[in-house]
Write a protein that holds these residues in place. Structure first.
Motif, PDB file in Angstrom:
ATOM      1  N   ALA A  43       0.931  -1.109   0.108  1.00  0.00           N
ATOM      2  CA  ALA A  43       0.085   0.075   0.038  1.00  0.00           C
ATOM      3  C   ALA A  43       0.813   1.178   0.078  1.00  0.00           C
ATOM      4  CB  ALA A  43      -0.840   0.015   0.921  1.00  0.00           C
ATOM      5  N   THR A  44       0.176   2.258  -0.451  1.00  0.00           N
ATOM      6  CA  THR A  44       0.978   3.782  -0.327  1.00  0.00           C
ATOM      7  C   THR A  44       1.198   4.005   1.033  1.00  0.00           C
ATOM      8  OG1 THR A  44      -1.210   4.928  -0.576  1.00  0.00           O
ATOM      9  CG2 THR A  44       0.124   4.726  -2.413  1.00  0.00           C
ATOM     10  N   PRO A  45       2.120   4.553   1.679  1.00  0.00           N
ATOM     11  CA  PRO A  45       2.490   4.838   2.867  1.00  0.00           C
ATOM     12  C   PRO A  45       1.342   5.278   3.729  1.00  0.00           C
ATOM     13  CG  PRO A  45       4.220   5.430   1.599  1.00  0.00           C
ATOM     14  CD  PRO A  45       3.339   5.220   0.501  1.00  0.00           C
ATOM     15  N   GLY A  46       0.906   4.551   4.721  1.00  0.00           N
ATOM     16  CA  GLY A  46      -0.112   4.784   5.668  1.00  0.00           C
ATOM     17  C   GLY A  46      -1.558   4.566   5.157  1.00  0.00           C
ATOM     18  N   GLN A  47      -1.573   3.830   4.266  1.00  0.00           N
ATOM     19  CA  GLN A  47      -2.831   3.451   3.628  1.00  0.00           C
ATOM     20  C   GLN A  47      -3.143   1.973   3.627  1.00  0.00           C
ATOM     21  OE1 GLN A  47      -5.539   5.710   2.511  1.00  0.00           O
ATOM     22  NE2 GLN A  47      -3.815   7.113   3.440  1.00  0.00           N
ATOM     23  N   ARG A  48      -2.419   1.380   4.307  1.00  0.00           N
ATOM     24  CA  ARG A  48      -2.649  -0.267   4.513  1.00  0.00           C
ATOM     25  C   ARG A  48      -3.997  -0.439   5.057  1.00  0.00           C
ATOM     26  NH1 ARG A  48       0.973  -3.980   8.347  1.00  0.00           N
ATOM     27  NH2 ARG A  48      -0.068  -2.952   9.664  1.00  0.00           N
ATOM     28  N   ASP A  49      -4.571   0.054   6.137  1.00  0.00           N
ATOM     29  CA  ASP A  49      -5.893  -0.233   6.694  1.00  0.00           C
ATOM     30  C   ASP A  49      -6.892   0.126   5.686  1.00  0.00           C
ATOM     31  OD1 ASP A  49      -4.306  -1.404   8.901  1.00  0.00           O
ATOM     32  OD2 ASP A  49      -4.660   0.310  10.210  1.00  0.00           O
ATOM     33  N   ALA A  50      -6.616   1.231   5.002  1.00  0.00           N
ATOM     34  CA  ALA A  50      -7.717   1.532   4.236  1.00  0.00           C
ATOM     35  C   ALA A  50      -7.752   0.583   2.923  1.00  0.00           C
ATOM     36  CB  ALA A  50      -7.620   3.032   3.678  1.00  0.00           C
ATOM     37  N   LEU A  51      -6.895   0.310   2.381  1.00  0.00           N
ATOM     38  CA  LEU A  51      -6.883  -0.697   1.466  1.00  0.00           C
ATOM     39  C   LEU A  51      -7.391  -2.186   1.845  1.00  0.00           C
ATOM     40  CD1 LEU A  51      -5.978  -1.571  -1.488  1.00  0.00           C
ATOM     41  CD2 LEU A  51      -3.726  -1.951  -0.687  1.00  0.00           C
ATOM     42  N   ALA A  52      -6.991  -2.427   2.978  1.00  0.00           N
ATOM     43  CA  ALA A  52      -7.562  -3.913   3.515  1.00  0.00           C
ATOM     44  C   ALA A  52      -8.880  -3.728   3.703  1.00  0.00           C
ATOM     45  CB  ALA A  52      -6.837  -4.051   4.953  1.00  0.00           C
ATOM     46  N   ALA A  53      -9.471  -2.691   4.031  1.00  0.00           N
ATOM     47  CA  ALA A  53     -11.037  -2.426   4.451  1.00  0.00           C
ATOM     48  C   ALA A  53     -11.579  -2.651   2.860  1.00  0.00           C
ATOM     49  CB  ALA A  53     -11.468  -1.159   5.049  1.00  0.00           C
ATOM     50  N   ILE A  54     -11.136  -2.051   2.036  1.00  0.00           N
ATOM     51  CA  ILE A  54     -11.723  -2.147   0.499  1.00  0.00           C
ATOM     52  C   ILE A  54     -11.636  -3.613   0.053  1.00  0.00           C
ATOM     53  CG2 ILE A  54     -11.412  -1.531  -1.894  1.00  0.00           C
ATOM     54  CD1 ILE A  54     -10.364   1.275  -0.961  1.00  0.00           C
ATOM     55  N   LEU A  55     -10.536  -4.194   0.300  1.00  0.00           N
ATOM     56  CA  LEU A  55     -10.364  -5.773  -0.019  1.00  0.00           C
ATOM     57  C   LEU A  55     -11.131  -6.780   0.546  1.00  0.00           C
ATOM     58  CD1 LEU A  55      -6.545  -5.850  -0.578  1.00  0.00           C
ATOM     59  CD2 LEU A  55      -8.278  -5.543  -2.405  1.00  0.00           C
ATOM     60  N   LEU A  56     -11.695  -6.286   1.936  1.00  0.00           N
ATOM     61  CA  LEU A  56     -12.456  -7.111   2.550  1.00  0.00           C
ATOM     62  C   LEU A  56     -13.944  -7.037   2.403  1.00  0.00           C
ATOM     63  CD1 LEU A  56     -10.665  -7.025   6.035  1.00  0.00           C
ATOM     64  CD2 LEU A  56     -10.991  -9.059   4.818  1.00  0.00           C
ATOM     65  N   GLU A  57     -14.440  -5.873   1.628  1.00  0.00           N
ATOM     66  CA  GLU A  57     -15.672  -5.798   1.476  1.00  0.00           C
ATOM     67  C   GLU A  57     -16.271  -6.599   0.370  1.00  0.00           C
ATOM     68  OE1 GLU A  57     -16.420  -1.769   0.082  1.00  0.00           O
ATOM     69  OE2 GLU A  57     -15.568  -0.848   2.053  1.00  0.00           O
ATOM     70  N   GLY A  58     -17.584  -7.080   0.825  1.00  0.00           N
ATOM     71  CA  GLY A  58     -18.172  -8.177  -0.165  1.00  0.00           C
ATOM     72  C   GLY A  58     -17.355  -9.286  -0.773  1.00  0.00           C
ATOM     73  N   THR A  59     -16.407  -9.779   0.203  1.00  0.00           N
ATOM     74  CA  THR A  59     -15.754 -11.247  -0.146  1.00  0.00           C
ATOM     75  C   THR A  59     -16.623 -12.301  -0.118  1.00  0.00           C
ATOM     76  OG1 THR A  59     -15.089 -11.299   2.127  1.00  0.00           O
ATOM     77  CG2 THR A  59     -13.335 -10.149   0.572  1.00  0.00           C
ATOM     78  N   ALA A  60     -17.716 -12.169   0.867  1.00  0.00           N
ATOM     79  CA  ALA A  60     -18.594 -13.349   0.895  1.00  0.00           C
ATOM     80  C   ALA A  60     -19.484 -13.628  -0.317  1.00  0.00           C
ATOM     81  CB  ALA A  60     -19.511 -13.328   2.102  1.00  0.00           C
ATOM     82  N   ASP A  61     -19.474 -12.809  -1.400  1.00  0.00           N
ATOM     83  CA  ASP A  61     -20.418 -12.925  -2.374  1.00  0.00           C
ATOM     84  C   ASP A  61     -19.775 -13.119  -3.583  1.00  0.00           C
ATOM     85  OD1 ASP A  61     -22.882 -12.318  -0.765  1.00  0.00           O
ATOM     86  OD2 ASP A  61     -22.360 -10.146  -1.262  1.00  0.00           O
ATOM     87  N   MET A  62     -18.708 -14.278  -3.784  1.00  0.00           N
ATOM     88  CA  MET A  62     -17.747 -14.528  -4.796  1.00  0.00           C
ATOM     89  C   MET A  62     -18.190 -16.001  -5.165  1.00  0.00           C
ATOM     90  SD  MET A  62     -14.273 -12.174  -4.517  1.00  0.00           S
ATOM     91  CE  MET A  62     -13.774 -12.712  -2.859  1.00  0.00           C
ATOM     92  N   PRO A  63     -18.843 -16.136  -6.038  1.00  0.00           N
ATOM     93  CA  PRO A  63     -19.203 -17.601  -6.271  1.00  0.00           C
ATOM     94  C   PRO A  63     -17.955 -18.500  -6.716  1.00  0.00           C
ATOM     95  CG  PRO A  63     -20.509 -16.238  -7.592  1.00  0.00           C
ATOM     96  CD  PRO A  63     -19.614 -15.403  -6.937  1.00  0.00           C
TER      97      PRO A  63
END
Length: 132
Positions: A43-63
Motif C-alpha cells: 500500500a502507499t505509505p499509511g494506507q494499508r488499513d484503508a486498502l485492507a478495508a476495501i479488499l474485505l468488502e463483499g468477499t462473501a459474495d464471490m461464487p
C-alpha cells in the motif's frame, strides 16, 4: 457352494478383466482441482488499513470462493498478504468481472504502491475448506 480352483481362477480372471475395463467397480475419478493464490500488495505509505478495508468488502459474495484472507505483514507496515482458495481457476477468473470486485479494484488502485511476491497453488484441503 464350494468353488474348485479352476472355477475360482475363472471368476477372478473375469473380475480382473471387468475392473480393467472399468465395469462393475466404482470408478475413481480425480477430484476437481482447487486453485489458490498467495500474493503481497504494498500500500502507499499509511494506507494499508484503508486498502485492507476495501479488499474485505463483499468477499462473501464471490461464487466459487472457498477462502479469502487478508493479513497484515508484521514486518512491513504498508504490506498486505492475500490468500485465496477457489473451486477452480475459472471461478477466480470469473470473479474479476463481478461488479463489486470491479468497484473494489477501482477504489483500491490509488492506494496500491506495488505488488510483491505472487504464488499460484493447488490446495489439497484443510480446515475451513469443507473438504479432505
Amino acid at each position: 457352494m464350494r468353488l474348485d480352483r479352476r472355477d475360482f481362477l475363472r471368476l477372478a480372471g473375469t473380475a480382473l478383466a471387468a475392473a480393467a475395463a472399468g465395469c462393475g467397480f466404482p470408478h475413481h475419478e480425480e477430484p476437481p482441482r482447487m486453485y489458490g493464490l498467495i500474493g503481497k500488495i504494498k500500500a502507499t505509505p499509511g494506507q494499508r488499513d484503508a486498502l485492507a478495508a476495501i479488499l474485505l468488502e463483499g468477499t462473501a459474495d464471490m461464487p466459487g470462493c472457498l477462502s479469502y484472507v487478508i493479513a497484515h505483514d508484521p514486518g512491513d507496515p504498508d504490506a498486505l498478504w492475500i490468500t485465496e482458495v477457489w473451486d477452480s481457476r475459472e471461478h477466480h477468473t470469473a470473479s474479476l468481472a463481478l461488479p463489486a470486485v470491479q468497484q473494489a479494484i477501482a477504489r483500491g488502485r490509488p492506494l496500491i504502491a506495488g505488488f510483491g511476491e505472487r504464488f499460484e497453488t493447488q490446495p489439497l484441503g484443510g480446515h475451513g475448506l469443507g473438504i479432505g
